[in-house]
Design a protein around this motif. Structure first.
Motif, PDB file in Angstrom:
ATOM      1  N   THR A  79      -5.608   8.337   5.793  1.00 58.74           N
ATOM      2  CA  THR A  79      -5.972   7.163   6.617  1.00 58.74           C
ATOM      3  C   THR A  79      -5.700   5.853   5.876  1.00 58.74           C
ATOM      4  O   THR A  79      -6.513   4.936   5.909  1.00 58.74           O
ATOM      5  CB  THR A  79      -7.444   7.220   7.091  1.00 58.74           C
ATOM      6  OG1 THR A  79      -8.301   7.191   5.954  1.00 58.74           O
ATOM      7  CG2 THR A  79      -7.711   8.459   7.931  1.00 58.74           C
ATOM      8  N   GLY A  80      -4.562   5.796   5.193  1.00 59.37           N
ATOM      9  CA  GLY A  80      -4.152   4.563   4.535  1.00 59.37           C
ATOM     10  C   GLY A  80      -4.798   4.301   3.202  1.00 59.37           C
ATOM     11  O   GLY A  80      -4.581   3.252   2.597  1.00 59.37           O
ATOM     12  N   GLU A  81      -5.614   5.224   2.717  1.00 59.93           N
ATOM     13  CA  GLU A  81      -6.278   5.057   1.420  1.00 59.93           C
ATOM     14  C   GLU A  81      -5.907   6.210   0.499  1.00 59.93           C
ATOM     15  O   GLU A  81      -5.696   7.333   0.953  1.00 59.93           O
ATOM     16  CB  GLU A  81      -7.793   5.052   1.580  1.00 59.93           C
ATOM     17  CG  GLU A  81      -8.362   3.829   2.238  1.00 59.93           C
ATOM     18  CD  GLU A  81      -9.896   3.894   2.240  1.00 59.93           C
ATOM     19  OE1 GLU A  81     -10.479   3.876   1.137  1.00 59.93           O
ATOM     20  OE2 GLU A  81     -10.449   3.992   3.339  1.00 59.93           O
ATOM     21  N   CYS A  82      -5.872   5.934  -0.792  1.00 58.00           N
ATOM     22  CA  CYS A  82      -5.626   6.986  -1.788  1.00 58.00           C
ATOM     23  C   CYS A  82      -6.970   7.568  -2.189  1.00 58.00           C
ATOM     24  O   CYS A  82      -7.845   6.860  -2.718  1.00 58.00           O
ATOM     25  CB  CYS A  82      -4.916   6.401  -3.008  1.00 58.00           C
ATOM     26  SG  CYS A  82      -4.469   7.668  -4.223  1.00 58.00           S
ATOM     27  N   LEU A  83      -7.148   8.867  -1.930  1.00 64.22           N
ATOM     28  CA  LEU A  83      -8.419   9.520  -2.209  1.00 64.22           C
ATOM     29  C   LEU A  83      -8.216  10.673  -3.192  1.00 64.22           C
ATOM     30  O   LEU A  83      -7.289  11.466  -3.036  1.00 64.22           O
ATOM     31  CB  LEU A  83      -9.037  10.052  -0.912  1.00 64.22           C
ATOM     32  CG  LEU A  83      -9.293   9.022   0.190  1.00 64.22           C
ATOM     33  CD1 LEU A  83      -9.789   9.723   1.455  1.00 64.22           C
ATOM     34  CD2 LEU A  83     -10.301   7.982  -0.271  1.00 64.22           C
ATOM     35  N   GLY A  84      -9.102  10.748  -4.181  1.00 65.09           N
ATOM     36  CA  GLY A  84      -9.103  11.880  -5.103  1.00 65.09           C
ATOM     37  C   GLY A  84      -9.865  13.024  -4.468  1.00 65.09           C
ATOM     38  O   GLY A  84     -11.052  12.896  -4.175  1.00 65.09           O
TER      39      GLY A  84
ATOM     40  N   GLN B  80       4.888  -2.542  11.303  1.00 62.88           N
ATOM     41  CA  GLN B  80       4.099  -1.329  11.490  1.00 62.88           C
ATOM     42  C   GLN B  80       3.799  -0.751  10.101  1.00 62.88           C
ATOM     43  O   GLN B  80       4.704  -0.625   9.277  1.00 62.88           O
ATOM     44  CB  GLN B  80       4.866  -0.292  12.319  1.00 62.88           C
ATOM     45  CG  GLN B  80       5.232  -0.758  13.717  1.00 62.88           C
ATOM     46  CD  GLN B  80       3.981  -0.984  14.559  1.00 62.88           C
ATOM     47  OE1 GLN B  80       3.140  -0.112  14.695  1.00 62.88           O
ATOM     48  NE2 GLN B  80       3.863  -2.184  15.111  1.00 62.88           N
ATOM     49  N   ASN B  81       2.531  -0.436   9.861  1.00 67.36           N
ATOM     50  CA  ASN B  81       2.102   0.128   8.571  1.00 67.36           C
ATOM     51  C   ASN B  81       1.290   1.386   8.859  1.00 67.36           C
ATOM     52  O   ASN B  81       0.064   1.403   8.762  1.00 67.36           O
ATOM     53  CB  ASN B  81       1.262  -0.882   7.788  1.00 67.36           C
ATOM     54  CG  ASN B  81       1.966  -2.215   7.609  1.00 67.36           C
ATOM     55  OD1 ASN B  81       1.682  -3.169   8.322  1.00 67.36           O
ATOM     56  ND2 ASN B  81       2.905  -2.269   6.684  1.00 67.36           N
ATOM     57  N   GLY B  82       2.010   2.447   9.180  1.00 67.78           N
ATOM     58  CA  GLY B  82       1.363   3.711   9.543  1.00 67.78           C
ATOM     59  C   GLY B  82       0.949   4.522   8.314  1.00 67.78           C
ATOM     60  O   GLY B  82       1.622   4.527   7.277  1.00 67.78           O
ATOM     61  N   SER B  83      -0.171   5.199   8.445  1.00 71.33           N
ATOM     62  CA  SER B  83      -0.694   6.028   7.347  1.00 71.33           C
ATOM     63  C   SER B  83       0.239   7.192   7.046  1.00 71.33           C
ATOM     64  O   SER B  83       0.888   7.731   7.947  1.00 71.33           O
ATOM     65  CB  SER B  83      -2.055   6.602   7.728  1.00 71.33           C
ATOM     66  OG  SER B  83      -2.977   5.575   7.923  1.00 71.33           O
ATOM     67  N   ASN B  84       0.278   7.586   5.765  1.00 72.36           N
ATOM     68  CA  ASN B  84       1.031   8.780   5.362  1.00 72.36           C
ATOM     69  C   ASN B  84       0.119   9.693   4.554  1.00 72.36           C
ATOM     70  O   ASN B  84      -1.046   9.382   4.341  1.00 72.36           O
ATOM     71  CB  ASN B  84       2.300   8.407   4.581  1.00 72.36           C
ATOM     72  CG  ASN B  84       1.991   7.678   3.275  1.00 72.36           C
ATOM     73  OD1 ASN B  84       1.066   8.044   2.556  1.00 72.36           O
ATOM     74  ND2 ASN B  84       2.764   6.637   2.977  1.00 72.36           N
ATOM     75  N   GLU B  85       0.644  10.816   4.142  1.00 67.53           N
ATOM     76  CA  GLU B  85      -0.133  11.773   3.344  1.00 67.53           C
ATOM     77  C   GLU B  85       0.598  12.099   2.048  1.00 67.53           C
ATOM     78  O   GLU B  85       0.670  13.245   1.625  1.00 67.53           O
ATOM     79  CB  GLU B  85      -0.396  13.042   4.164  1.00 67.53           C
ATOM     80  CG  GLU B  85      -1.292  12.787   5.350  1.00 67.53           C
ATOM     81  CD  GLU B  85      -1.582  14.045   6.166  1.00 67.53           C
ATOM     82  OE1 GLU B  85      -1.002  15.112   5.863  1.00 67.53           O
ATOM     83  OE2 GLU B  85      -2.363  13.933   7.127  1.00 67.53           O
TER      84      GLU B  85
ATOM     85  N   ASN C 178       0.863  -1.195   0.000  1.00 61.50           N
ATOM     86  CA  ASN C 178       0.000   0.000   0.000  1.00 61.50           C
ATOM     87  C   ASN C 178       0.890   1.233   0.000  1.00 61.50           C
ATOM     88  O   ASN C 178       1.637   1.478   0.958  1.00 61.50           O
ATOM     89  CB  ASN C 178      -0.915  -0.009   1.227  1.00 61.50           C
ATOM     90  CG  ASN C 178      -1.894   1.152   1.245  1.00 61.50           C
ATOM     91  OD1 ASN C 178      -1.753   2.111   0.497  1.00 61.50           O
ATOM     92  ND2 ASN C 178      -2.886   1.064   2.125  1.00 61.50           N
ATOM     93  N   HIS C 179       0.787   2.024  -1.068  1.00 64.23           N
ATOM     94  CA  HIS C 179       1.586   3.257  -1.201  1.00 64.23           C
ATOM     95  C   HIS C 179       1.264   4.269  -0.097  1.00 64.23           C
ATOM     96  O   HIS C 179       2.052   5.151   0.209  1.00 64.23           O
ATOM     97  CB  HIS C 179       1.314   3.873  -2.581  1.00 64.23           C
ATOM     98  CG  HIS C 179       2.025   5.152  -2.843  1.00 64.23           C
ATOM     99  ND1 HIS C 179       3.352   5.212  -3.171  1.00 64.23           N
ATOM    100  CD2 HIS C 179       1.588   6.447  -2.824  1.00 64.23           C
ATOM    101  CE1 HIS C 179       3.709   6.471  -3.334  1.00 64.23           C
ATOM    102  NE2 HIS C 179       2.648   7.252  -3.135  1.00 64.23           N
ATOM    103  N   CYS C 180       0.103   4.131   0.495  1.00 59.16           N
ATOM    104  CA  CYS C 180      -0.353   5.113   1.484  1.00 59.16           C
ATOM    105  C   CYS C 180       0.005   4.726   2.918  1.00 59.16           C
ATOM    106  O   CYS C 180      -0.533   5.297   3.872  1.00 59.16           O
ATOM    107  CB  CYS C 180      -1.857   5.308   1.362  1.00 59.16           C
ATOM    108  SG  CYS C 180      -2.321   6.195  -0.167  1.00 59.16           S
ATOM    109  N   THR C 181       0.878   3.731   3.058  1.00 62.30           N
ATOM    110  CA  THR C 181       1.380   3.409   4.392  1.00 62.30           C
ATOM    111  C   THR C 181       2.899   3.425   4.361  1.00 62.30           C
ATOM    112  O   THR C 181       3.528   3.101   3.355  1.00 62.30           O
ATOM    113  CB  THR C 181       0.895   2.023   4.878  1.00 62.30           C
ATOM    114  OG1 THR C 181       1.333   1.019   3.961  1.00 62.30           O
ATOM    115  CG2 THR C 181      -0.623   1.997   5.012  1.00 62.30           C
TER     116      THR C 181
END
Length: 187
Positions: A50-55, A28-33, A14-17
């Motif tokens: 929050t760990g998801e890629c959002l448009g 550990q797979n912490g969320s990033n921005e 997951n690119h978002c962690t």
């Protein structure tokens, strides 16, 4: 637990962690921005949350053309499909404006002929028909006048036809056919 030996693979794909291995807690797979791609061509400024890629911003698909229906496909992005709507080509001299193949076309031109020989007929694209007075030669339909001329949009009589035969013993006149008449008198 992260212990010596073969390293534990904590990559969750997951690119978002941010993936790491802590000695006591393990993976550990912490969320990033971070910026990312949500796979939807109809969004822009995609960012991890929050760990998801959002448009976060919808793609604006507006080509400012009334002759296309604008939409967005998540797979391919903006779509501009030709329609058959009514339109205005901003030309006051055209009639029947309509959309065809994505363009605003016209059926015909405005007829500005007012059937008056004393006006110059035309059309201005911003205002429509123009009928401007002229000073052209014309025919006032009176056969007993000559050199008729246009004035203020009307055909005005020119000079009277000269029927004077120089004979004091005739009354000279012009008849309805425009012919000179010389009737004898008793003067």
């Amino acid at each position: 637990l992260c212990t010596g030996g073969v390293a534990t693979n904590c990559n969750d794909g997951n690119h978002c962690t941010d993936d790491s291995c802590e000695s006591l807690e393990g993976c550990q797979n912490g969320s990033n921005e971070l910026p990312c791609d949500d796979g939807n061509a109809c969004t822009t400024v995609d960012i991890c949350e929050t760990g998801e890629c959002l448009g976060s911003t919808p793609l604006i698909c507006d080509d400012s053309n009334v002759c296309t229906d604008d939409s967005c496909s998540p797979e391919s992005g903006c779509l501009f499909l030709a329609n058959a709507a009514d339109c205005d080509d901003s030309n006051a001299c055209t009639l029947g404006d309509h959309c065809d193949s994505g363009f605003c076309l016209t059926d015909s031109l405005l007829d500005c002929n007012d059937d008056n020989p004393c006006t110059d007929d035309g059309c201005a694209t911003d205002s429509g028909c123009t009928n401007i007075f002229n000073s052209s030669p014309c025919d006032d339909l009176n056969p007993c006048t000559a050199n008729d001329i246009c004035a203020d949009g009307l055909c005005t009589a020119g000079s009277a036809v000269d029927c004077d035969d120089g004979n004091l013993c005739t009354d000279d006149s012009c008849d309805e056919a425009g012919e000179c008449q010389h009737v004898p008198n008793e003067d």
